[in-house]
Every structure is written in C-alpha cells, then in structure tokens.
Design a protein around this motif. Structure first.
Motif, PDB file in Angstrom:
ATOM      1  N   PHE A 126       5.992  -5.180  43.198  1.00 12.33           N
ATOM      2  CA  PHE A 126       5.455  -5.360  44.540  1.00 12.33           C
ATOM      3  C   PHE A 126       4.135  -6.125  44.487  1.00 12.33           C
ATOM      4  N   THR A 127       3.045  -5.546  45.004  1.00 16.94           N
ATOM      5  CA  THR A 127       1.749  -6.232  44.981  1.00 16.94           C
ATOM      6  C   THR A 127       0.813  -5.694  43.903  1.00 16.94           C
ATOM      7  N   GLY A 128       1.365  -4.911  42.989  1.00 18.49           N
ATOM      8  CA  GLY A 128       0.566  -4.434  41.864  1.00 18.49           C
ATOM      9  C   GLY A 128      -0.250  -3.182  42.126  1.00 18.49           C
ATOM     10  N   ASP A 129      -0.022  -2.512  43.257  1.00 14.58           N
ATOM     11  CA  ASP A 129      -0.828  -1.328  43.585  1.00 14.58           C
ATOM     12  C   ASP A 129      -0.695  -0.233  42.529  1.00 14.58           C
ATOM     13  N   PHE A 130       0.545   0.039  42.101  1.00 13.97           N
ATOM     14  CA  PHE A 130       0.747   1.126  41.136  1.00 13.97           C
ATOM     15  C   PHE A 130       0.136   0.784  39.786  1.00 13.97           C
ATOM     16  N   ALA A 136      -6.785   2.362  36.792  1.00 12.70           N
ATOM     17  CA  ALA A 136      -7.983   3.130  37.154  1.00 12.70           C
ATOM     18  C   ALA A 136      -7.937   4.516  36.536  1.00 12.70           C
ATOM     19  N   HIS A 137      -6.768   5.145  36.580  1.00  8.06           N
ATOM     20  CA  HIS A 137      -6.610   6.464  35.966  1.00  8.06           C
ATOM     21  C   HIS A 137      -6.851   6.375  34.460  1.00  8.06           C
ATOM     22  N   VAL A 198       2.670   8.459  40.123  1.00 10.35           N
ATOM     23  CA  VAL A 198       2.681   8.934  41.506  1.00 10.35           C
ATOM     24  C   VAL A 198       2.157  10.361  41.629  1.00 10.35           C
ATOM     25  N   ALA A 199       2.026  11.079  40.501  1.00 12.56           N
ATOM     26  CA  ALA A 199       1.453  12.417  40.518  1.00 12.56           C
ATOM     27  C   ALA A 199      -0.045  12.402  40.241  1.00 12.56           C
ATOM     28  N   SER A 200      -0.611  11.214  39.993  1.00 13.28           N
ATOM     29  CA  SER A 200      -2.036  11.104  39.689  1.00 13.28           C
ATOM     30  C   SER A 200      -2.893  11.473  40.891  1.00 13.28           C
ATOM     31  N   GLU A 201      -4.001  12.137  40.642  1.00 18.65           N
ATOM     32  CA  GLU A 201      -4.940  12.416  41.726  1.00 18.65           C
ATOM     33  C   GLU A 201      -5.555  11.128  42.259  1.00 18.65           C
ATOM     34  N   VAL A 202      -5.603  10.091  41.433  1.00 19.02           N
ATOM     35  CA  VAL A 202      -6.089   8.796  41.911  1.00 19.02           C
ATOM     36  C   VAL A 202      -5.180   8.282  43.019  1.00 19.02           C
ATOM     37  N   MET A 203      -3.870   8.430  42.843  1.00 16.82           N
ATOM     38  CA  MET A 203      -2.922   8.048  43.889  1.00 16.82           C
ATOM     39  C   MET A 203      -3.191   8.837  45.160  1.00 16.82           C
ATOM     40  N   ASP A 237     -19.924  12.245  36.980  1.00 23.88           N
ATOM     41  CA  ASP A 237     -20.769  12.577  35.830  1.00 23.88           C
ATOM     42  C   ASP A 237     -20.475  11.639  34.659  1.00 23.88           C
ATOM     43  N   ILE A 238     -19.238  11.182  34.576  1.00 26.27           N
ATOM     44  CA  ILE A 238     -18.828  10.258  33.508  1.00 26.27           C
ATOM     45  C   ILE A 238     -19.178   8.813  33.904  1.00 26.27           C
ATOM     46  N   LYS A 239     -19.586   8.639  35.167  1.00 23.97           N
ATOM     47  CA  LYS A 239     -19.965   7.317  35.700  1.00 23.97           C
ATOM     48  C   LYS A 239     -18.793   6.337  35.712  1.00 23.97           C
ATOM     49  N   ALA A 240     -17.604   6.881  36.052  1.00 27.72           N
ATOM     50  CA  ALA A 240     -16.407   6.032  36.099  1.00 27.72           C
ATOM     51  C   ALA A 240     -16.007   5.661  37.514  1.00 27.72           C
ATOM     52  N   ASP A 241     -16.547   6.341  38.519  1.00 27.48           N
ATOM     53  CA  ASP A 241     -16.066   6.163  39.889  1.00 27.48           C
ATOM     54  C   ASP A 241     -16.267   4.744  40.416  1.00 27.48           C
ATOM     55  N   GLY A 242     -17.383   4.110  40.068  1.00 25.00           N
ATOM     56  CA  GLY A 242     -17.640   2.758  40.552  1.00 25.00           C
ATOM     57  C   GLY A 242     -16.652   1.751  40.008  1.00 25.00           C
ATOM     58  N   ALA A 243     -16.439   1.767  38.701  1.00 21.21           N
ATOM     59  CA  ALA A 243     -15.509   0.824  38.081  1.00 21.21           C
ATOM     60  C   ALA A 243     -14.075   1.086  38.529  1.00 21.21           C
TER      61      ALA A 243
END
Length: 556
Positions: A126-130, A136-137, A198-203, A237-243
């Motif tokens: 598709f458009t690469g969302d997954f 990111a995960h 699809v079970a990722s909390e990021v999703m 705390d791991i400073k990963a949210d921005g990236a």
C-alpha cells in the motif's frame, strides 16, 4: 463469475485527484502515491475543524465462521448504495496486514462487486504505513537494548523489559526468543518475543491519535520496562518518542482511495480486533465525518469484539457517537451456528438457520445495550433458499429490528439500495442515545467482569491473584480510568473457539494483562489467544504469484 482480483483489475478507476475533488479536497492537499491512491495532508485536515459532522454508521457482524460473513464487503456495498441513492457517503476501513493475507484471509478489501481498489496494493505494501509502524517499533526496541548496553542510566531491570519486537507476518517461531547472545559486545542475554505488527502499541497509538503532537505524546507515554523497585520506564525516558514520530510522519496521514464505483474510501490503520481495538484510525474517521453526510466504517470480527471495542474504546477516547449499527449475517453462518458442518452448507436446512439465529439475537441485544439502533444486513449468497432467508428476517423481527437482504456482492451499490435507504432513515431520525458499557471510574477488574458478563454472558471471570494485584497497582498509579481491551478468540462468545451459537454457563479465564499506557487501554488476554499468529497448514501464500503479464494472482 470472475474472481475478486479479476473484477478489481477490470474496474475503471478515476485519477485520485478526481476522487479528492469530489470530496472538496484540493489537489495541493493530496500527496499522491501513484495515480490511484493518495494521502490527505494534515494542514487541510486541521482546517476542517469548524465543519459539522456527518452521521457515523458502524458495520459489524455475527461471530465469524469458515462460511464467511462479508463484513468489509457489506461496508463497501453500503457506502456505494448510499451514494447510489444520492447520499454523500464515504467508506472508512482498515489497512490489510501481510500476515493474514498470506495466511488464511488472502485479502481485506471487500469482495465481488463491492471492493475498494487498487486491490493488490491495498493488500500488499500500500503506502508503506505498516512498514513505518514496524520501523518505529523496532527503533524503540533497539534503543532500549542500546540504553542498557551503554550504562543503563534509567536503571532498567533487564528481567522486566515489557517491550516485545514486531514483524508484519504470521511466524509462530518468533513468539518466544532469546536476544543478546554472543558475549559482551552483543548486549545482555534476555528472553523476548515478537508480536505481529498490527498488535503493536505503536499501531494503536497511531490509530487513536488526533494529530502528530498527540501521537508523540502517546508514544512517550508507552511503558517499555520496569526498574527493580517496579517503577515504570517510559518511551520518553529512552528518548525515542521524537524519532519514532519522525518515522510515522507520513503514516499518520489518512489514505484516500476509491470503491469499484468510484466513491471515496479512507483506508488507514489496522489494529486487530481480537488482540487490539480493531478499528480504522480516528483521524481518518474524523476527517471523513467533516467531508461527508454519512461515514460507513467497520470494526473487526464479530460484534462481541469489534463493536464492543469500537464503542468502549474508540468512541470513548475520540468523542465519537454512532447513529446506527448494521449487523451483518448470512444464511450460511446461521447454519454453522446451528450445528451444520461446512461441507453440508449447500443443503437447505431452515431449522438449522433458526437454531443458529441465537448467535444473531445475542449480538442484536448487545449492540442495543449501547443505545444505538440496529438493522440486520443479510449478505445474500446465490445458494440461499428463500425459506432460509425468511427465517432470518422473521427472527430479527422478534428481536425488535429489521433484516434486509443485500446483494451488493453480485450487484454492487445497486444491490444495497434497500439497505442504504433504511440505514439513512434510521441515522437521520437521530434516535441513537449512545453510551459506553461502563463508566471511566469503575475499577479495572469490574470493567473486565462487565464485558464478560454482559457481552459474553459468562458466569464469572477467572483471574489469579497476580492478575488482580497488577490491576490494582495500575489503579494506584493513575491508570484506573482506562477502558479494557479484551483479547480473546473471535469465533465464539466464550474463550473456546469451537463453542458456537450463544453459549451460557461458561467462564472467562484471564491469562495475563498488559498496560498500553500510550494507546490508553488495558489489554486483557483471555484463553489461548496469541498476539503472534501462525500460518495454517496450507497458507494462502502458496497460491499467490505473478502471472505472465506481471499481474498478481491468488489474492482474494
């Protein structure tokens, strides 16, 4: 009749700019991915805030059976039907996961003459969302282990790392793994595992976030590990949210495509309904509500999972309220719920249909419990006997609702016009009085019991002291207001996938609970449900290939 992919390939598609223009989306607000799909820009979406909302219509179904119910097909058909009778309607569905596509389902874009296209693209990359969500995960996974390797400033207890890895494929061998082997240079050995993407909390975070700022906040709130004193370590705390937000920047924007009849469809997000909340993204739904008079969306699997989570999680967290619910049923599914084997479904059996309608009746009662009117859509199959169809219609009438035969699979929007007229009339009447099943301030275990007893009709919830203590601890930490996300088999109201119909006198065993603090719910894992599926004995992948013309074959 032609196969789904043959029908989709032969359909005349309009340039995606024309689809956007019909919705009032200017060309500069579309980010094209080829000629037939595009993302809608955030700046345009932000500018819609002052517009009134259209009517939200949920399509759900009876418990899925091997006979097939056609929930997505009905969603698309209803959207086309509404447009066919002169209503301005948009379809909102989820993106397809590669795992099920190559496993059992083979595709997730509808079927017959009620499909969303481009079918091959939607069911593959598709458009690469997954891919963005997986990346990111995975970035967070790498940064957690890297943090420990370089001194562990946050004091992570490596025995209590909660964050698992993900891949968008069914792969049972990855459910439990050991990472960090090979000596000091490779980190600390510890047990881990993989879930499907699809079970990722990021999703879940992406699908529930209103915009990028909200997404970054949710990602930062995710709990990835605990210290020795049991205090949580967050993603921020791991400073990963921005990236991570950077990787998800484009994935956050809804995807616009079209149906076979050139009507607009948003396809965005894809959380599973048996192990996540099972609805398309909030941003896609809210955007569609600003652009159309009617938005037809779906929730995964049967109403006991998808619809319950749509109401108790998505609507609660996003401030949405459905005007009507369409409950999809088939004569074939009623026969299976009535005890008929799949091999015998071709034979007329009115009594089996009547027995199986107990499953339909329970779903009707459950949905009405949310204060939303229900209409039953009988997804018509060519082999259905008139007496069998009449048995479903008559049963629905005894439940205080209507059952309307819909032939969208064979006839497209024209075959769904009767259903569309009735659904529009119900939505326009504004008779819905939506309310979630339980209040925010109810204790977490009582929320679990409420769903188990009122939706599944269980006698009790079985949970050991460790599970109950964990729920109480989360309440003390300020998470008691969150809704619960029940993870259980989709095939039955119970946790036994072989128990069809409308079972009673059963218990719901809770195996574990997981806090999705960023997404905003508590996952309750019941029975033997897996967050990483396996492939079946004969996976769909064995039949998927390119033909001599370079076209995809085998998706369905």
């Amino acid at each position: 009749m032609k196969t789904d992919i043959e029908i989709a390939r032969a359909a005349p598609k309009k340039p995606i700019g024309e689809i956007g223009e019909a919705l009032g989306i200017p060309a500069e607000a579309l980010l094209p991915y080829g000629h037939d799909k595009a993302k809608v820009g955030q700046a345009f979406i932000d500018g819609l805030a002052g517009r009134p909302d259209g009517k939200l219509i949920l399509v759900t179904a009876v418990n899925p059976t091997p006979a097939g119910e056609g929930k997505t097909t009905t969603t698309v058909g209803l959207g086309d039907g509404l447009n066919a009778i002169g209503r301005r309607a948009v379809v909102c569905i989820r993106e397809a996961s590669l795992g099920p596509n190559f496993g059992m389902k083979g595709g997730a874009a509808g079927g017959g003459h009620a499909q969303v296209v481009p079918m091959e693209d939607m069911n593959l990359h598709f458009t690469g969302d997954f891919h963005a969500i997986t990346s990111a995960h995975s970035l967070l996974s790498a940064m957690i282990d890297n943090h420990v390797h370089w001194g562990n400033e946050e004091g992570i207890d490596v025995r209590r790392v909660q964050w698992r890895r993900v891949v968008d494929m069914n792969d049972r061998a990855l459910r439990q793994v050991t990472v960090g082997l090979g000596g000091v240079a490779n980190g600390f050995p510890r047990e881990g595992g993989f879930d499907i993407t699809v079970a990722s909390e990021v999703m879940a975070c992406l699908c529930l976030a209103r915009d990028l700022k909200d997404l970054e906040r949710r990602l930062g709130d995710m709990i990835v590990a605990y210290r020795r004193d049991r205090s949580p370590v967050f993603c921020r705390d791991i400073k990963a949210d921005g990236a991570m937000t950077v990787l998800l920047k484009d994935a956050m924007q809804p995807n616009l495509v079209q149906t076979l009849e050139n009507n607009p469809a948003f396809v965005h997000g894809g959380p599973f309904a048996n192990i996540a909340h099972g609805c398309n993204s909030v941003i896609a739904t809210r955007t569609a509500l600003k652009l159309a008079d009617y938005v037809v969306t779906e929730a995964g699997f049967g109403a006991d999972l998808g619809a319950e989570k749509f109401m108790n999680i998505k609507c609660r967290l996003a401030g949405l309220a459905p005007s009507a619910v369409v409950l999809v049923a088939t004569v074939r599914a009623m026969k299976m719920n009535g005890g008929v084997a799949k091999a015998d479904l071709g034979a007329k059996d009115v009594e089996a249909v009547r027995r199986g309608c107990a499953n339909l009746g329970r779903h009707i009662e459950n949905v009405k419990g949310f204060g939303v009117p229900v209409v039953v859509a009988i997804n018509h199959f060519s082999g259905d006997a008139d007496a069998e169809v009449e048995a479903v219609r008559a049963f629905a009438e005894t439940q205080g609702t209507e059952a309307i035969v819909s032939r969208h699979w064979a006839e497209g929007g024209r075959g769904a016009e009767a259903l569309a007229r009735r659904v529009a009339a119900i939505a326009d009447a504004d008779v819905a009085n939506f309310a979630p099943l339980y209040p925010d301030d109810m204790p977490l275990f009582e929320k679990v019991e409420t769903v188990a007893k009122r939706i599944y009709r269980a006698d009790e919830v079985l949970a050991d002291k460790k599970v109950r203590d964990q729920l109480r601890l989360w309440e003390e930490q300020g998470y008691g207001h969150l809704p619960v996300c029940m993870a259980k088999t989709q095939y039955s109201f119970s946790t036994d996938p072989n128990l069809r119909g409308a079972p009673t006198n059963h218990s719901v065993p809770v195996r574990e609970v997981r806090l999705s603090a960023g997404a905003g719910f508590v996952v309750v894992v019941c029975g033997e449900i897996m967050t990483m599926p396996g492939l079946p004995r004969v996976p769909s992948a064995e039949s998927i290939r390119l033909n001599d013309a370079g076209e995809v074959e085998g998706l369905f």
